[in-house]
Design a protein around this motif. Structure first.
Motif, PDB file in Angstrom:
ATOM      1  N   GLU A  98      34.866  65.564  55.812  1.00 54.84           N
ATOM      2  CA  GLU A  98      33.601  66.262  55.550  1.00 54.84           C
ATOM      3  C   GLU A  98      33.832  67.761  55.370  1.00 54.84           C
ATOM      4  O   GLU A  98      33.267  68.379  54.461  1.00 54.84           O
ATOM      5  CB  GLU A  98      32.610  66.014  56.684  1.00 54.84           C
ATOM      6  CG  GLU A  98      31.277  66.691  56.487  1.00 54.84           C
ATOM      7  CD  GLU A  98      30.299  66.433  57.615  1.00 54.84           C
ATOM      8  OE1 GLU A  98      29.113  66.776  57.432  1.00 54.84           O
ATOM      9  OE2 GLU A  98      30.699  65.907  58.668  1.00 54.84           O
ATOM     10  N   ALA A  99      34.670  68.354  56.215  1.00 51.43           N
ATOM     11  CA  ALA A  99      34.956  69.789  56.113  1.00 51.43           C
ATOM     12  C   ALA A  99      35.819  70.102  54.889  1.00 51.43           C
ATOM     13  O   ALA A  99      35.617  71.125  54.225  1.00 51.43           O
ATOM     14  CB  ALA A  99      35.661  70.285  57.380  1.00 51.43           C
ATOM     15  N   GLN A 155      28.898  60.624  49.014  1.00 51.95           N
ATOM     16  CA  GLN A 155      29.125  59.306  49.612  1.00 51.95           C
ATOM     17  C   GLN A 155      27.969  58.946  50.555  1.00 51.95           C
ATOM     18  O   GLN A 155      27.523  57.796  50.572  1.00 51.95           O
ATOM     19  CB  GLN A 155      30.474  59.282  50.349  1.00 51.95           C
ATOM     20  CG  GLN A 155      30.848  57.944  50.932  1.00 51.95           C
ATOM     21  CD  GLN A 155      31.196  56.878  49.902  1.00 51.95           C
ATOM     22  OE1 GLN A 155      31.444  57.167  48.747  1.00 51.95           O
ATOM     23  NE2 GLN A 155      31.193  55.642  50.328  1.00 51.95           N
ATOM     24  N   LEU A 156      27.477  59.903  51.311  1.00 52.16           N
ATOM     25  CA  LEU A 156      26.299  59.668  52.163  1.00 52.16           C
ATOM     26  C   LEU A 156      25.094  59.263  51.313  1.00 52.16           C
ATOM     27  O   LEU A 156      24.384  58.309  51.649  1.00 52.16           O
ATOM     28  CB  LEU A 156      25.950  60.918  52.971  1.00 52.16           C
ATOM     29  CG  LEU A 156      26.780  61.221  54.199  1.00 52.16           C
ATOM     30  CD1 LEU A 156      26.367  62.577  54.787  1.00 52.16           C
ATOM     31  CD2 LEU A 156      26.633  60.125  55.248  1.00 52.16           C
ATOM     32  N   ARG A 157      24.862  59.986  50.211  1.00 51.66           N
ATOM     33  CA  ARG A 157      23.735  59.666  49.324  1.00 51.66           C
ATOM     34  C   ARG A 157      23.900  58.281  48.714  1.00 51.66           C
ATOM     35  O   ARG A 157      22.925  57.534  48.581  1.00 51.66           O
ATOM     36  CB  ARG A 157      23.581  60.734  48.238  1.00 51.66           C
ATOM     37  CG  ARG A 157      22.990  62.041  48.750  1.00 51.66           C
ATOM     38  CD  ARG A 157      22.588  62.993  47.623  1.00 51.66           C
ATOM     39  NE  ARG A 157      23.639  63.259  46.656  1.00 51.66           N
ATOM     40  CZ  ARG A 157      24.580  64.204  46.774  1.00 51.66           C
ATOM     41  NH1 ARG A 157      24.583  64.987  47.833  1.00 51.66           N
ATOM     42  NH2 ARG A 157      25.486  64.366  45.829  1.00 51.66           N
ATOM     43  N   LEU A 158      25.122  57.934  48.328  1.00 56.25           N
ATOM     44  CA  LEU A 158      25.376  56.606  47.783  1.00 56.25           C
ATOM     45  C   LEU A 158      25.031  55.533  48.823  1.00 56.25           C
ATOM     46  O   LEU A 158      24.389  54.534  48.503  1.00 56.25           O
ATOM     47  CB  LEU A 158      26.833  56.474  47.347  1.00 56.25           C
ATOM     48  CG  LEU A 158      27.245  55.120  46.776  1.00 56.25           C
ATOM     49  CD1 LEU A 158      26.441  54.793  45.521  1.00 56.25           C
ATOM     50  CD2 LEU A 158      28.743  55.115  46.493  1.00 56.25           C
ATOM     51  N   MET A 209      39.847  58.305  60.997  1.00 51.17           N
ATOM     52  CA  MET A 209      38.657  58.632  61.787  1.00 51.17           C
ATOM     53  C   MET A 209      38.704  57.817  63.078  1.00 51.17           C
ATOM     54  O   MET A 209      39.060  56.641  63.065  1.00 51.17           O
ATOM     55  CB  MET A 209      37.389  58.335  60.981  1.00 51.17           C
ATOM     56  CG  MET A 209      37.207  59.265  59.795  1.00 51.17           C
ATOM     57  SD  MET A 209      35.838  58.809  58.697  1.00 51.17           S
ATOM     58  CE  MET A 209      34.435  59.136  59.748  1.00 51.17           C
ATOM     59  N   THR A 210      38.353  58.446  64.178  1.00 56.74           N
ATOM     60  CA  THR A 210      38.479  57.825  65.491  1.00 56.74           C
ATOM     61  C   THR A 210      37.232  57.025  65.843  1.00 56.74           C
ATOM     62  O   THR A 210      36.125  57.572  65.872  1.00 56.74           O
ATOM     63  CB  THR A 210      38.709  58.912  66.569  1.00 56.74           C
ATOM     64  OG1 THR A 210      39.843  59.681  66.185  1.00 56.74           O
ATOM     65  CG2 THR A 210      38.941  58.283  67.931  1.00 56.74           C
ATOM     66  N   ARG A 243      37.878  53.359  53.033  1.00 55.03           N
ATOM     67  CA  ARG A 243      39.054  54.059  52.545  1.00 55.03           C
ATOM     68  C   ARG A 243      39.120  55.499  53.050  1.00 55.03           C
ATOM     69  O   ARG A 243      40.191  56.008  53.376  1.00 55.03           O
ATOM     70  CB  ARG A 243      39.101  53.987  51.015  1.00 55.03           C
ATOM     71  CG  ARG A 243      39.615  52.617  50.572  1.00 55.03           C
ATOM     72  CD  ARG A 243      38.996  52.105  49.299  1.00 55.03           C
ATOM     73  NE  ARG A 243      39.541  50.801  48.922  1.00 55.03           N
ATOM     74  CZ  ARG A 243      39.180  49.633  49.486  1.00 55.03           C
ATOM     75  NH1 ARG A 243      38.294  49.606  50.466  1.00 55.03           N
ATOM     76  NH2 ARG A 243      39.720  48.493  49.087  1.00 55.03           N
ATOM     77  N   ILE A 244      37.977  56.147  53.148  1.00 53.47           N
ATOM     78  CA  ILE A 244      37.942  57.493  53.733  1.00 53.47           C
ATOM     79  C   ILE A 244      38.355  57.431  55.201  1.00 53.47           C
ATOM     80  O   ILE A 244      39.212  58.199  55.651  1.00 53.47           O
ATOM     81  CB  ILE A 244      36.539  58.120  53.580  1.00 53.47           C
ATOM     82  CG1 ILE A 244      36.258  58.451  52.114  1.00 53.47           C
ATOM     83  CG2 ILE A 244      36.400  59.373  54.456  1.00 53.47           C
ATOM     84  CD1 ILE A 244      34.803  58.799  51.825  1.00 53.47           C
ATOM     85  N   ALA A 245      37.758  56.520  55.950  1.00 53.63           N
ATOM     86  CA  ALA A 245      38.023  56.440  57.391  1.00 53.63           C
ATOM     87  C   ALA A 245      39.470  56.050  57.693  1.00 53.63           C
ATOM     88  O   ALA A 245      40.095  56.611  58.597  1.00 53.63           O
ATOM     89  CB  ALA A 245      37.060  55.448  58.043  1.00 53.63           C
TER      90      ALA A 245
END
Length: 163
Positions: A17-18, A27-30, A155-156, A148-150
């Motif tokens: 995100e940063a 991606q949030l909007r999608l 991401m924890t 795929r992002i996580a």
């Protein structure tokens, strides 16, 4: 001798995100659009959660498994259906519509293996309307992107709480 497969999970690699806020927001909007389309299509909201959970199981995304299992429970899903989701074909707990959506989700998640076989598409099209097929495709696209992002950024899991 230590078994490397039992090693503790690795630390996060990147705050996506940063590092790329515009992509993250898109991606949030999608995801929001996919959820809205799912609701508008007449498909049950709980099925949206099951689709996200099933794709995350296939992809092995711990962060998304944690998040979507919590969301699904929070929405009132039964524990037996959650526990059997990985073996939904053998369990009598799912409707024909749910089976169609889960089968299509699996084919889309594993698209590099066998594309989307005609038998999967035809079975889904026999119980889902066009807007519902498109809504399932949108949900699968969205969660596969998040997986795929996580996974890439490690991401924890564990801290997410449903609202």
């Amino acid at each position: 001798m230590a078994n490397s497969s039992l090693a503790a999970p690795a630390a996060p690699r990147l705050d996506f995100e940063a590092a790329q806020p515009a992509i993250y927001r898109a991606q949030l909007r999608l995801g929001q659009a996919a959820g809205d389309a799912f609701k508008a299509s007449g498909l049950p909201e709980r099925l949206f959660d099951l689709v996200q959970l099933r794709a995350s199981q296939i992809n092995g995304c711990a962060f998304c498994l944690d998040m979507h299992s919590k969301d699904t429970r929070h929405a009132g899903e039964r524990e037996d259906r959650l526990h059997l989701l990985n073996a939904w074909r053998e369990a009598p707990h799912y409707t024909d519509v749910e089976r169609a959506a889960l089968s299509l989700t699996e084919a889309l998640t594993l698209v590099s293996i066998d594309q989307v076989p005609d038998e999967v598409w035809n079975a889904a099209a026999s119980v889902l309307k066009e807007e519902q097929l498109a809504a399932v495709i949108g949900a699968a696209i969205t969660i596969n992107g998040w997986n795929r992002i996580a996974i890439a950024t490690r991401m924890t899991p564990g801290e997410y709480q449903p609202t």
